[in-house]
Design an enzyme around this catalytic site. Structure first.
Site, PDB file in Angstrom:
ATOM      1  N   GLY A 102       0.807  -1.228   0.000  1.00  0.00           N
ATOM      2  CA  GLY A 102       0.000   0.000   0.000  1.00  0.00           C
ATOM      3  C   GLY A 102       0.835   1.270   0.000  1.00  0.00           C
ATOM      4  O   GLY A 102       2.074   1.228   0.088  1.00  0.00           O
ATOM      5  N   ASP A 150      -1.653 -12.667   5.716  1.00  0.00           N
ATOM      6  CA  ASP A 150      -3.031 -12.192   5.854  1.00  0.00           C
ATOM      7  C   ASP A 150      -3.258 -11.913   7.338  1.00  0.00           C
ATOM      8  O   ASP A 150      -3.269 -12.844   8.155  1.00  0.00           O
ATOM      9  CB  ASP A 150      -3.993 -13.278   5.350  1.00  0.00           C
ATOM     10  CG  ASP A 150      -5.453 -12.859   5.477  1.00  0.00           C
ATOM     11  OD1 ASP A 150      -5.734 -11.830   6.127  1.00  0.00           O
ATOM     12  OD2 ASP A 150      -6.308 -13.575   4.929  1.00  0.00           O
ATOM     13  N   ILE A 151      -3.437 -10.640   7.703  1.00  0.00           N
ATOM     14  CA  ILE A 151      -3.501 -10.298   9.136  1.00  0.00           C
ATOM     15  C   ILE A 151      -4.755 -10.837   9.820  1.00  0.00           C
ATOM     16  O   ILE A 151      -4.846 -10.850  11.036  1.00  0.00           O
ATOM     17  CB  ILE A 151      -3.371  -8.775   9.372  1.00  0.00           C
ATOM     18  CG1 ILE A 151      -4.558  -8.009   8.799  1.00  0.00           C
ATOM     19  CG2 ILE A 151      -2.052  -8.252   8.835  1.00  0.00           C
ATOM     20  CD1 ILE A 151      -4.670  -6.583   9.346  1.00  0.00           C
ATOM     21  N   THR A 154      -7.386   7.024  11.279  1.00  0.00           N
ATOM     22  CA  THR A 154      -7.922   7.996  10.332  1.00  0.00           C
ATOM     23  C   THR A 154      -8.739   9.113  10.972  1.00  0.00           C
ATOM     24  O   THR A 154      -9.345   8.916  12.040  1.00  0.00           O
ATOM     25  CB  THR A 154      -8.821   7.233   9.325  1.00  0.00           C
ATOM     26  OG1 THR A 154      -9.568   8.166   8.536  1.00  0.00           O
ATOM     27  CG2 THR A 154      -9.822   6.335  10.038  1.00  0.00           C
ATOM     28  N   TYR A 209     -16.255   2.292   7.480  1.00  0.00           N
ATOM     29  CA  TYR A 209     -14.795   2.447   7.570  1.00  0.00           C
ATOM     30  C   TYR A 209     -14.431   3.085   8.914  1.00  0.00           C
ATOM     31  O   TYR A 209     -13.606   2.568   9.663  1.00  0.00           O
ATOM     32  CB  TYR A 209     -14.314   3.309   6.402  1.00  0.00           C
ATOM     33  CG  TYR A 209     -12.862   3.724   6.451  1.00  0.00           C
ATOM     34  CD1 TYR A 209     -11.841   2.817   6.156  1.00  0.00           C
ATOM     35  CD2 TYR A 209     -12.490   5.036   6.757  1.00  0.00           C
ATOM     36  CE1 TYR A 209     -10.504   3.208   6.185  1.00  0.00           C
ATOM     37  CE2 TYR A 209     -11.158   5.434   6.784  1.00  0.00           C
ATOM     38  CZ  TYR A 209     -10.174   4.513   6.497  1.00  0.00           C
ATOM     39  OH  TYR A 209      -8.858   4.911   6.519  1.00  0.00           O
ATOM     40  N   LYS A 224     -12.425   1.339  11.931  1.00  0.00           N
ATOM     41  CA  LYS A 224     -11.104   1.881  12.300  1.00  0.00           C
ATOM     42  C   LYS A 224     -11.089   2.267  13.787  1.00  0.00           C
ATOM     43  O   LYS A 224     -10.098   2.042  14.474  1.00  0.00           O
ATOM     44  CB  LYS A 224     -10.738   3.079  11.416  1.00  0.00           C
ATOM     45  CG  LYS A 224     -10.480   2.741   9.958  1.00  0.00           C
ATOM     46  CD  LYS A 224      -9.306   1.806   9.730  1.00  0.00           C
ATOM     47  CE  LYS A 224      -7.986   2.466  10.026  1.00  0.00           C
ATOM     48  NZ  LYS A 224      -6.852   1.536   9.721  1.00  0.00           N
ATOM     49  N   TRP A 244      -6.369  11.959   4.462  1.00  0.00           N
ATOM     50  CA  TRP A 244      -6.267  12.305   3.033  1.00  0.00           C
ATOM     51  C   TRP A 244      -4.804  12.281   2.584  1.00  0.00           C
ATOM     52  O   TRP A 244      -4.209  13.306   2.235  1.00  0.00           O
ATOM     53  CB  TRP A 244      -6.862  13.689   2.782  1.00  0.00           C
ATOM     54  CG  TRP A 244      -8.353  13.761   2.870  1.00  0.00           C
ATOM     55  CD1 TRP A 244      -9.216  12.808   3.327  1.00  0.00           C
ATOM     56  CD2 TRP A 244      -9.175  14.874   2.479  1.00  0.00           C
ATOM     57  NE1 TRP A 244     -10.504  13.268   3.246  1.00  0.00           N
ATOM     58  CE2 TRP A 244     -10.509  14.527   2.738  1.00  0.00           C
ATOM     59  CE3 TRP A 244      -8.900  16.126   1.946  1.00  0.00           C
ATOM     60  CZ2 TRP A 244     -11.578  15.386   2.471  1.00  0.00           C
ATOM     61  CZ3 TRP A 244      -9.954  16.997   1.685  1.00  0.00           C
ATOM     62  CH2 TRP A 244     -11.270  16.623   1.941  1.00  0.00           C
TER      63      TRP A 244
HETATM   64  N1  LIG Z   1      -4.635   6.749   2.166  1.00  0.00           N
HETATM   65  C1  LIG Z   1      -5.249   7.647   2.941  1.00  0.00           C
HETATM   66  O1  LIG Z   1      -5.708   8.696   2.460  1.00  0.00           O
HETATM   67  C2  LIG Z   1      -5.402   7.417   4.426  1.00  0.00           C
HETATM   68  C3  LIG Z   1      -6.054   8.387   5.190  1.00  0.00           C
HETATM   69  C4  LIG Z   1      -6.202   8.188   6.564  1.00  0.00           C
HETATM   70  C5  LIG Z   1      -5.710   7.029   7.147  1.00  0.00           C
HETATM   71  N2  LIG Z   1      -5.091   6.097   6.387  1.00  0.00           N
HETATM   72  C6  LIG Z   1      -4.629   4.870   7.048  1.00  0.00           C
HETATM   73  O2  LIG Z   1      -3.303   4.554   6.674  1.00  0.00           O
HETATM   74  C7  LIG Z   1      -3.143   3.136   6.608  1.00  0.00           C
HETATM   75  C8  LIG Z   1      -2.535   2.736   5.271  1.00  0.00           C
HETATM   76  O3  LIG Z   1      -3.418   3.177   4.238  1.00  0.00           O
HETATM   77  P1  LIG Z   1      -2.977   3.132   2.694  1.00  0.00           P
HETATM   78  O4  LIG Z   1      -3.767   4.201   2.002  1.00  0.00           O
HETATM   79  O5  LIG Z   1      -1.514   3.098   2.578  1.00  0.00           O
HETATM   80  O6  LIG Z   1      -3.582   1.736   2.288  1.00  0.00           O
HETATM   81  P2  LIG Z   1      -3.661   1.095   0.825  1.00  0.00           P
HETATM   82  O7  LIG Z   1      -2.755   1.817  -0.121  1.00  0.00           O
HETATM   83  O8  LIG Z   1      -5.106   0.956   0.477  1.00  0.00           O
HETATM   84  O9  LIG Z   1      -3.047  -0.345   1.091  1.00  0.00           O
HETATM   85  C9  LIG Z   1      -3.665  -1.239   1.963  1.00  0.00           C
HETATM   86  C10 LIG Z   1      -2.977  -2.566   1.820  1.00  0.00           C
HETATM   87  O10 LIG Z   1      -3.581  -3.487   2.746  1.00  0.00           O
HETATM   88  C11 LIG Z   1      -3.561  -4.745   2.130  1.00  0.00           C
HETATM   89  N3  LIG Z   1      -4.503  -5.662   2.778  1.00  0.00           N
HETATM   90  C12 LIG Z   1      -5.851  -5.708   2.660  1.00  0.00           C
HETATM   91  N4  LIG Z   1      -6.345  -6.723   3.389  1.00  0.00           N
HETATM   92  C13 LIG Z   1      -5.283  -7.324   3.992  1.00  0.00           C
HETATM   93  C14 LIG Z   1      -5.146  -8.432   4.857  1.00  0.00           C
HETATM   94  N5  LIG Z   1      -6.214  -9.160   5.260  1.00  0.00           N
HETATM   95  N6  LIG Z   1      -3.906  -8.776   5.281  1.00  0.00           N
HETATM   96  C15 LIG Z   1      -2.827  -8.075   4.872  1.00  0.00           C
HETATM   97  N7  LIG Z   1      -2.881  -7.030   4.037  1.00  0.00           N
HETATM   98  C16 LIG Z   1      -4.109  -6.665   3.596  1.00  0.00           C
HETATM   99  C17 LIG Z   1      -3.900  -4.448   0.695  1.00  0.00           C
HETATM  100  O11 LIG Z   1      -3.467  -5.521  -0.125  1.00  0.00           O
HETATM  101  P3  LIG Z   1      -4.423  -6.064  -1.329  1.00  0.00           P
HETATM  102  O12 LIG Z   1      -4.736  -4.849  -2.162  1.00  0.00           O
HETATM  103  O13 LIG Z   1      -3.560  -7.057  -1.999  1.00  0.00           O
HETATM  104  O14 LIG Z   1      -5.632  -6.649  -0.665  1.00  0.00           O
HETATM  105  C18 LIG Z   1      -3.111  -3.168   0.429  1.00  0.00           C
HETATM  106  O15 LIG Z   1      -1.823  -3.456  -0.091  1.00  0.00           O
HETATM  107  C19 LIG Z   1      -4.519   2.530   6.904  1.00  0.00           C
HETATM  108  O16 LIG Z   1      -4.610   2.164   8.247  1.00  0.00           O
HETATM  109  C20 LIG Z   1      -5.480   3.668   6.637  1.00  0.00           C
HETATM  110  O17 LIG Z   1      -6.652   3.581   7.421  1.00  0.00           O
HETATM  111  C21 LIG Z   1      -4.923   6.247   5.043  1.00  0.00           C
END
Ligand SMILES: NC(=O)c1ccc[n+]([C@@H]2O[C@H](COP(=O)([O-])OP(=O)(O)OC[C@H]3O[C@@H](n4cnc5c(N)ncnc54)[C@H](OP(=O)(O)O)[C@@H]3O)[C@@H](O)[C@H]2O)c1
Length: 307
Positions: A11, A36-37, A100, A144, A148, A169
């Site tokens: 991610g 897989d967590i 988040t 979501y 969370k 974001w």
């Molecule tokens: N991006 C934002 O804007 C944002 C904003 C606020 C908070 N956050 C927080 O930051 C963190 C990271 O977000 P991100 O945007 O970097 O996420 P992301 O790009 O959507 O990546 C999430 C990753 O989690 C993997 N995943 C899904 N189910 C899983 C499982 N059961 N076991 C292991 N891996 C799994 C996905 O793999 P697959 O695709 O292969 O399933 C994907 O690679 C999260 O906690 C999110 O809530 C993000």
């Protein structure tokens, strides 16, 4: 060298973490297919064998998918972090778990003028009290946010050494999200629909990981808010991106959140970090400076090596 495990390693946040931490730590980055967590036994087994000092949990199910698949949302955003926290506690490891701004309901904030059809709603300048802090109770408005918030609680309950990192974001290279791609799409002359009626802090992923490392070196287990300074809507973000890449603002079509998003979003969720203030950390740079940096790096990368 501290051994560090990153879950959900493919991610956006995980890839930046890996790139910055590899300069000083022994990093083992595990993608979904590698761990897989949700599989409690697998998480315990992997941690027992690898014996990390720190685990960063970046695995997540995103906002719209949570709404359509609530069981999967609960499994990955609640049971998964709970498994990680319990397994980490059993080997004395620290957990860093991302969360988040969407744990908040977004119902506060300054008065916002009713938007005219042809222009976005304009808010009054935000006062310090308009920003959500760790003193505010989570009151999520979508699946979501609910999962969370529950995930945060599960991690804190199961591991004494838990850092909860709420961010908001996030933009950076390598994700097909609006924030990550708006500048490039505008530069390409594409039309971009941008939501004009929800406000939040936004965060450059590079700054997020820098600040996280500062916190880990001087702070203790707690809940932190890591965001760039300032507040924007998606429309304001797109207008700044257009200015930076020299694109016409007419390519931006302001729309209402309800017309574009499947899951409801909280209306107003800018955050500030009381814990970082207590530690004496300065506010992070303004999001417009961070966006300029991101855009300039994108342009540099787009230049062929022969030029
Ligand atoms: N991006 C934002 O804007 C944002 C904003 C606020 C908070 N956050 C927080 O930051 C963190 C990271 O977000 P991100 O945007 O970097 O996420 P992301 O790009 O959507 O990546 C999430 C990753 O989690 C993997 N995943 C899904 N189910 C899983 C499982 N059961 N076991 C292991 N891996 C799994 C996905 O793999 P697959 O695709 O292969 O399933 C994907 O690679 C999260 O906690 C999110 O809530 C993000």
């Amino acid at each position: 060298m501290a051994r560090t495990v990153i879950t959900g390693a493919a991610g956006l946040v995980a890839r930046e973490l890996r790139s910055q931490l590899e300069r000083k730590d022994d990093v083992i980055a595990l993608s979904h297919s590698e761990l897989d967590i949700v599989d409690e036994a697998a998480v315990r087994r992997v941690f027992r064998v690898l014996r990390p000092a720190v685990v960063f949990n970046c695995a997540v199910i995103g906002v719209d998918e949570c709404e359509s698949r609530p069981d999967l949302a609960r499994a990955v955003n609640v049971a998964g972090p709970s498994n990680i926290a319990a397994a980490a506690a059993s080997i004395g490891a620290t957990v860093v778990h991302f969360s988040t701004n969407y744990v908040f309901d977004g119902a506060r904030g300054p008065a916002i003028e009713a938007p005219a059809a042809s222009r976005p709603g304009r808010q009054q300048p935000a006062a310090a009290s308009d920003f959500y802090t760790i003193g505010d109770e989570p009151r999520p408005v979508n699946v979501y946010g609910k999962t969370k918030a529950e995930g945060e609680r599960a991690v804190i309950e199961r591991c004494d050494r838990a850092f909860i990192i709420r961010t908001s974001w996030v933009f950076g290279h390598g994700k097909e999200s609006f924030l990550a791609t708006a500048a490039q799409r505008l530069r390409n002359g594409e039309r971009v629909k941008a939501i004009r009626d929800i406000w939040a802090s936004t965060t450059y992923v590079v700054d997020l990981v820098h600040r996280l490392q500062e916190i880990l070196s001087v702070g203790g287990p707690a809940t932190y808010h890591i965001v760039n300074s300032g507040t924007c809507t998606y429309e304001e973000f797109a207008r700044e991106a257009a200015r930076l890449v020299g694109s016409a603002e007419s390519f931006i079509e302001p729309v209402s959140e309800s017309t574009l998003m499947r899951a409801p979003r909280p209306r107003y969720t800018p955050m500030r970090c009381l814990e970082s203030e207590r530690l004496g950390l300065l506010p992070m740079r303004h999001w417009t400076a961070a966006l300029a940096d991101y855009v300039s790096k994108g342009r540099a990368q787009a230049i062929p090596p022969s030029l």
